[in-house]
Scaffold this motif. Structure first.
Motif, PDB file in Angstrom:
ATOM      1  N   TYR A 105       0.818  -1.226   0.000  1.00 41.47           N
ATOM      2  CA  TYR A 105       0.000   0.000   0.000  1.00 41.47           C
ATOM      3  C   TYR A 105       0.846   1.269   0.000  1.00 41.47           C
ATOM      4  O   TYR A 105       0.304   2.368   0.101  1.00 41.47           O
ATOM      5  CB  TYR A 105      -0.932   0.011   1.217  1.00 41.47           C
ATOM      6  N   GLY A 106       2.169   1.117  -0.093  1.00 40.37           N
ATOM      7  CA  GLY A 106       3.034   2.291  -0.050  1.00 40.37           C
ATOM      8  C   GLY A 106       3.241   2.819   1.347  1.00 40.37           C
ATOM      9  O   GLY A 106       3.642   3.976   1.528  1.00 40.37           O
ATOM     10  N   GLY A 107       2.973   1.997   2.348  1.00 41.13           N
ATOM     11  CA  GLY A 107       3.129   2.410   3.739  1.00 41.13           C
ATOM     12  C   GLY A 107       4.409   1.871   4.350  1.00 41.13           C
ATOM     13  O   GLY A 107       5.302   1.371   3.660  1.00 41.13           O
ATOM     14  N   ALA A 108       4.489   1.956   5.688  1.00 35.93           N
ATOM     15  CA  ALA A 108       5.691   1.494   6.385  1.00 35.93           C
ATOM     16  C   ALA A 108       5.350   1.220   7.839  1.00 35.93           C
ATOM     17  O   ALA A 108       4.352   1.718   8.375  1.00 35.93           O
ATOM     18  CB  ALA A 108       6.802   2.536   6.286  1.00 35.93           C
ATOM     19  N   ILE A 109       6.205   0.419   8.477  1.00 33.90           N
ATOM     20  CA  ILE A 109       6.070   0.135   9.906  1.00 33.90           C
ATOM     21  C   ILE A 109       7.392   0.422  10.583  1.00 33.90           C
ATOM     22  O   ILE A 109       8.463   0.108  10.046  1.00 33.90           O
ATOM     23  CB  ILE A 109       5.636  -1.332  10.146  1.00 33.90           C
ATOM     24  N   THR A 110       7.307   1.072  11.727  1.00 29.89           N
ATOM     25  CA  THR A 110       8.508   1.358  12.515  1.00 29.89           C
ATOM     26  C   THR A 110       8.293   0.869  13.942  1.00 29.89           C
ATOM     27  O   THR A 110       7.176   0.908  14.470  1.00 29.89           O
ATOM     28  CB  THR A 110       8.813   2.866  12.522  1.00 29.89           C
ATOM     29  N   LEU A 111       9.383   0.425  14.559  1.00 25.01           N
ATOM     30  CA  LEU A 111       9.345  -0.044  15.939  1.00 25.01           C
ATOM     31  C   LEU A 111      10.239   0.864  16.778  1.00 25.01           C
ATOM     32  O   LEU A 111      11.366   1.175  16.385  1.00 25.01           O
ATOM     33  CB  LEU A 111       9.838  -1.500  16.024  1.00 25.01           C
ATOM     34  N   GLU A 112       9.730   1.263  17.939  1.00 29.84           N
ATOM     35  CA  GLU A 112      10.485   2.151  18.818  1.00 29.84           C
ATOM     36  C   GLU A 112      10.026   1.954  20.250  1.00 29.84           C
ATOM     37  O   GLU A 112       9.066   1.220  20.522  1.00 29.84           O
ATOM     38  CB  GLU A 112      10.296   3.610  18.394  1.00 29.84           C
ATOM     39  N   ASP A 113      10.717   2.610  21.181  1.00 33.95           N
ATOM     40  CA  ASP A 113      10.361   2.484  22.594  1.00 33.95           C
ATOM     41  C   ASP A 113       9.060   3.209  22.869  1.00 33.95           C
ATOM     42  O   ASP A 113       8.768   4.270  22.315  1.00 33.95           O
ATOM     43  CB  ASP A 113      11.465   3.076  23.473  1.00 33.95           C
ATOM     44  N   SER A 114       8.264   2.632  23.778  1.00 37.49           N
ATOM     45  CA  SER A 114       6.976   3.211  24.155  1.00 37.49           C
ATOM     46  C   SER A 114       7.090   3.944  25.485  1.00 37.49           C
ATOM     47  O   SER A 114       7.916   3.598  26.341  1.00 37.49           O
ATOM     48  CB  SER A 114       5.920   2.107  24.254  1.00 37.49           C
ATOM     49  N   ASP A 115       6.252   4.955  25.654  1.00 38.42           N
ATOM     50  CA  ASP A 115       6.194   5.655  26.945  1.00 38.42           C
ATOM     51  C   ASP A 115       5.693   4.740  28.048  1.00 38.42           C
ATOM     52  O   ASP A 115       5.900   5.016  29.237  1.00 38.42           O
ATOM     53  CB  ASP A 115       5.265   6.872  26.831  1.00 38.42           C
ATOM     54  N   LEU A 116       5.022   3.642  27.665  1.00 29.44           N
ATOM     55  CA  LEU A 116       4.531   2.698  28.672  1.00 29.44           C
ATOM     56  C   LEU A 116       5.637   1.790  29.193  1.00 29.44           C
ATOM     57  O   LEU A 116       5.429   1.039  30.143  1.00 29.44           O
ATOM     58  CB  LEU A 116       3.405   1.847  28.065  1.00 29.44           C
TER      59      LEU A 116
END
Length: 466
Positions: free
Chosen positions: A430-441
């Motif tokens: 779909y021309g999108g992307a996924i990123t993973l990062e640290d959560s405030d939780l």
């Protein structure tokens, strides 16, 4: 959102208005030149006629006396002929020069031109010269033979053309302003006509916007006979696209059933058997099952991603997934919170959104201690989905690895290792992307960026086109 209709370079409206404007300007310029020439000719003819009447009046009061002497029986009544250098002059001359002349000439004489023998009263054509006081005057001459005289006389009348030129200039100025105003009115009329004539194209644009936003599935309404074939072809293309998509989905589904059933049989038979061969068969059957699921998902998404009108509201899909996951993880009593922005919609199929969001939410629930948050918002035409948990998180160097098919960093948590890989593959299509990062939780935040669905556009009006 459909862009506002406006005059743009290289548009039909601009071409039509500019073309009409050029023709209008050319026609008005030619008409203005012709009218000015006709008016100038009319004024000059009137001026010449006045001069001719004056010559006839002078001839009427002329007589030849004793000794072949020319005299006037009456004095010209106009005071302009008595005022020096007034711009109006008369003169009667013979072969030797002026015989009689107006007082306005003072001591000067008017130029005479040879008109040939004019015993019948013929004369030269009117001409212009620079007269006394350096004024431009228009001159009319006639050669006359008077009774009782054997010689001819040249009667000359001259008048200042300043007043005539002023009248012509005033007319030309009024004509210029009038034609300019007429041209402006005509250009505005052409502009209005063009905008009205092209209105059906704007209705088609609005209808296509409604189709892209998902609020309509075909072009509705009646169009002019010139536009109707285009609308018919567009509707036929949409129907063909839908049919092709339906066949592709059917083939994908049939392939899925054709492959999954034998793989399930192999897996079940290997599970009941014992020994190294059975374990190898079960393991390979599971690998094959994962690859089948992965590539069938990609094939289905690739077939559906370019469908016009695909629109999925995020809130209903998220609420449906929430209810399912609450039942699956009921014993853990997780706090799953939804924060879905108003109007958040995905520009794609609901099944694809549920598969991506479902994988992210399920993954978060598996690792969360007590809390999972799901958010969605639209900005700059993009839909941002955020799923985060308060679990142990994921080391930065391992985040790229978990997006690969079959990659599992912890075998203690159930799963096939395909969830995040499928999410990335569908997002890529779909021309999108996924990123993973640290959560405030304290755990992991997965941010999915996808194309947002256009705001629902109102369909075209049902009014008939002109």
């Amino acid at each position: 959102m459909r862009p506002k209709s406006r005059m743009r370079p290289r548009s039909l409206a601009v071409r039509l208005v500019l073309g009409a404007g050029l023709w209008i300007a050319a026609a008005l310029a030619a008409g203005g030149y012709l009218l000015s020439a006709l008016f100038t000719d009319s004024v000059e003819r009137g001026f010449d006629s006045r001069l001719n009447v004056m010559i006839e009046a002078f001839v009427a009061v002329s007589e030849v006396g004793p000794g072949n002497t020319l005299r006037l029986t009456q004095t010209p009544p106009s005071s302009r002929f008595r005022q020096p250098f007034s711009g109006w002059y008369w003169q009667i001359a013979d072969a030797n020069g002026p015989v009689l002349r107006s007082r306005s000439l003072w001591d000067q004489a008017l130029e005479t031109r040879d008109a040939g023998t004019a015993g019948g009263g013929e004369g030269t054509a009117p001409f212009e010269i620079t007269g006394p006081g350096r004024r431009t005057i228009r001159v009319l001459q006639r050669t006359i033979s008077l009774p009782g005289s054997d010689q001819t006389y040249i009667y000359t009348i001259a008048g200042d053309i300043a007043a005539m030129d002023a009248d012509i200039a005033a007319f030309n100025a009024a004509l210029s302003w009038s034609l300019a105003a007429l041209g402006l009115v005509l250009v505005i009329a052409v502009f209005v006509q063009v905008r009205y004539g092209l209105r059906p194209l704007a209705r088609i644009e609005a209808a296509l916007g409604a189709i892209r936003s998902g609020s309509a599935h075909r072009l509705e309404g009646e169009f002019p006979s010139e536009i109707n074939p285009l609308a018919t072809e567009i509707n036929a293309l949409l129907e063909q696209n839908a049919a092709v998509l339906k066949r592709a989905r059917t083939h994908v589904g049939n392939l899925a059933h054709a492959l999954k059933t034998p793989l399930a049989v192999l897996g079940n038979e290997a599970a009941r058997a014992e020994g190294p061969l059975a374990e190898t068969a079960a393991r390979q059957a599971a690998v094959m099952q994962r690859h089948v699921d992965h590539h069938l998902s990609r094939a289905r998404t690739a077939a559906a991603r370019n469908v016009l009108g695909a629109r999925t509201e995020v809130m209903p899909a998220a609420e449906s997934l929430l209810r399912t996951l609450e039942r699956i993880h009921a014993e853990r009593r997780l706090d799953i919170a939804l924060d879905i922005g108003s109007g958040a919609a995905f520009g794609g199929e609901r099944q694809d959104l549920e598969e991506m969001l479902g994988n992210l939410m399920d993954n978060a629930c598996k690792w969360a201690k007590a809390e999972v948050r799901v958010g969605a918002a639209v900005k700059d035409g993009l839909l941002r989905l955020c799923v985060e948990d308060d679990g142990p998180g994921l080391a930065e160097e391992a985040r790229e690895a978990v997006l690969n098919p079959g990659e599992r960093l912890d075998e203690s948590v159930p799963g096939a290792g395909l969830g995040l890989a499928i999410v990335r593959d569908i997002a890529d299509l779909y021309g999108g992307a996924i990123t993973l990062e640290d959560s405030d939780l304290g755990g992991l935040r997965a941010t999915l960026t996808l194309p947002a669905a256009s705001a629902a556009a109102s369909g075209p009006s049902g009014a008939k086109g002109a």
